[in-house]
Design a protein around this motif. Sequence first.
Motif, short mmCIF file in Angstrom:
data_model
loop_
_atom_site.label_atom_id
_atom_site.label_comp_id
_atom_site.label_asym_id
_atom_site.label_seq_id
_atom_site.Cartn_x
_atom_site.Cartn_y
_atom_site.Cartn_z
N ARG A 103 -20.88 -9.82 16.32
CA ARG A 103 -21.22 -8.81 17.32
C ARG A 103 -20.43 -9.14 18.58
N ALA A 104 -19.94 -8.13 19.26
CA ALA A 104 -18.97 -8.33 20.34
C ALA A 104 -19.50 -9.24 21.45
N ASP A 105 -20.77 -9.09 21.83
CA ASP A 105 -21.28 -9.91 22.93
C ASP A 105 -21.32 -11.39 22.59
N LYS A 106 -21.40 -11.71 21.27
CA LYS A 106 -21.45 -13.11 20.86
C LYS A 106 -20.06 -13.76 20.87
N LEU A 107 -19.02 -12.96 21.02
CA LEU A 107 -17.66 -13.48 21.11
C LEU A 107 -17.26 -13.76 22.55
N VAL A 108 -18.15 -13.42 23.47
CA VAL A 108 -17.84 -13.53 24.90
C VAL A 108 -18.58 -14.73 25.50
N GLU A 109 -17.86 -15.53 26.25
CA GLU A 109 -18.49 -16.59 27.03
C GLU A 109 -18.65 -16.09 28.47
N CYS A 110 -19.82 -16.38 29.04
CA CYS A 110 -20.06 -15.96 30.42
C CYS A 110 -21.21 -16.80 30.99
N PRO A 111 -21.35 -16.86 32.31
CA PRO A 111 -22.50 -17.56 32.90
C PRO A 111 -23.81 -16.94 32.40
N ALA A 112 -24.84 -17.78 32.29
CA ALA A 112 -26.12 -17.33 31.74
C ALA A 112 -26.70 -16.16 32.54
N ALA A 113 -26.44 -16.13 33.84
CA ALA A 113 -27.00 -15.06 34.67
C ALA A 113 -26.49 -13.68 34.27
N TYR A 114 -25.31 -13.63 33.65
CA TYR A 114 -24.72 -12.33 33.29
C TYR A 114 -24.87 -12.01 31.80
N ARG A 115 -25.52 -12.91 31.04
CA ARG A 115 -25.66 -12.67 29.60
C ARG A 115 -26.41 -11.38 29.28
N THR A 125 -21.90 -3.25 19.58
CA THR A 125 -20.51 -3.17 19.11
C THR A 125 -20.22 -4.38 18.22
N PHE A 126 -19.56 -4.13 17.10
CA PHE A 126 -19.20 -5.22 16.19
C PHE A 126 -17.68 -5.27 16.02
N VAL A 127 -17.17 -6.46 15.94
CA VAL A 127 -15.74 -6.67 15.74
C VAL A 127 -15.50 -7.00 14.28
N VAL A 128 -14.54 -6.29 13.67
CA VAL A 128 -14.20 -6.51 12.26
C VAL A 128 -12.70 -6.75 12.15
N ARG A 129 -12.27 -7.12 10.95
CA ARG A 129 -10.86 -7.47 10.74
C ARG A 129 -9.93 -6.27 10.81
N SER A 130 -10.29 -5.20 10.10
CA SER A 130 -9.34 -4.08 9.96
C SER A 130 -10.06 -2.75 10.07
N LYS A 140 -22.71 2.22 6.72
CA LYS A 140 -23.96 1.50 6.49
C LYS A 140 -24.67 1.05 7.77
N ALA A 141 -23.96 1.02 8.90
CA ALA A 141 -24.53 0.48 10.14
C ALA A 141 -25.53 1.44 10.75
N PRO A 142 -26.47 0.92 11.56
CA PRO A 142 -27.45 1.80 12.23
C PRO A 142 -26.76 2.80 13.15
N ALA A 143 -27.45 3.91 13.41
CA ALA A 143 -26.90 4.93 14.30
C ALA A 143 -26.66 4.34 15.69
N GLY A 144 -25.57 4.77 16.30
CA GLY A 144 -25.24 4.29 17.64
C GLY A 144 -24.38 3.05 17.65
N THR A 145 -24.05 2.54 16.46
CA THR A 145 -23.22 1.32 16.38
C THR A 145 -21.76 1.67 16.64
N ARG A 146 -21.12 0.86 17.44
CA ARG A 146 -19.68 1.00 17.67
C ARG A 146 -18.98 -0.15 16.94
N ILE A 147 -17.81 0.15 16.38
CA ILE A 147 -17.07 -0.86 15.61
C ILE A 147 -15.63 -0.88 16.09
N VAL A 148 -15.13 -2.07 16.38
CA VAL A 148 -13.76 -2.22 16.87
C VAL A 148 -13.07 -3.29 16.05
N THR A 149 -11.79 -3.08 15.77
CA THR A 149 -11.03 -4.05 15.00
C THR A 149 -10.31 -5.02 15.93
#
Length: 268
Positions: A103-115, A125-130, A140-149
Amino acid sequence: QEAENSELRIQNTESPWSFVRGVVADLVQVGVENAVAIDVALAELAQAIVLEGNRESARALALTASDITGRAAVLATAIEPGEALPATELTAEMVQGVRVIARADKLVECPAAYRPLITQLLGRTFVVRSLEDALRLKVKAPAGTRIVTQAGELIDEHGAIAFGPPTRGGSATGLVSRKSQLHAARIDLAVLDQLIADAQRETMHLKREVERHEQAVRDLFEAGKALAQRAATNRALVQSLTDRADRQKQHKSSAEAGLAEKDKLCQA
């Protein structure tokens, strides 16, 4: 509640600009391999102003900045309970056969206050290979899901597919990528600096070893010269003793011959 109200009163007496903490891109760090995907996922919000406070703080800032040229977006760090959207979770069945990075937010490092803010922006949003993986997951994903490669193709919550170069002259979508590249470059430079320092230390060590061996060779050479001189002196001494012994032998022979002659005369 009283503490929160007190904090709000303090904020209301200060300029809203004093609570600005930067733009979103300034507050996050992403690996280079996923930076383009996060750039695309954030889009123009990568340059949104992050304000420490709630919706009223953001409103106050917008009112004071009404005369600025160009457009600006403001995001408050405090999210109202009724406004918080839950992050999307995928089941094992949904990701089967799909190369999901995370999931995109889990790929981001940031201070705890902004998590919480980052989770609000990227938690659906989910990041996939292709693009093929993105199309497979979208079904198959729930409605409202965004997917970026990782290459920057995007399937948004409406099913629209965006592709092509993720950045176009001066847009904000390259801020995270540029920051990630600079961060990676700084790490590479730090590694190179360390390698150079290690090489310099090794060079100095080898130089000292060479100097030590050269000194040892010089000492051996001097010792050899001293031994050669001593040997020459000893050879000269041996020759002198040999010559002396020869002379003594000759003297002895002469003395013996003289005695023999005297014995003959006495007998006659």
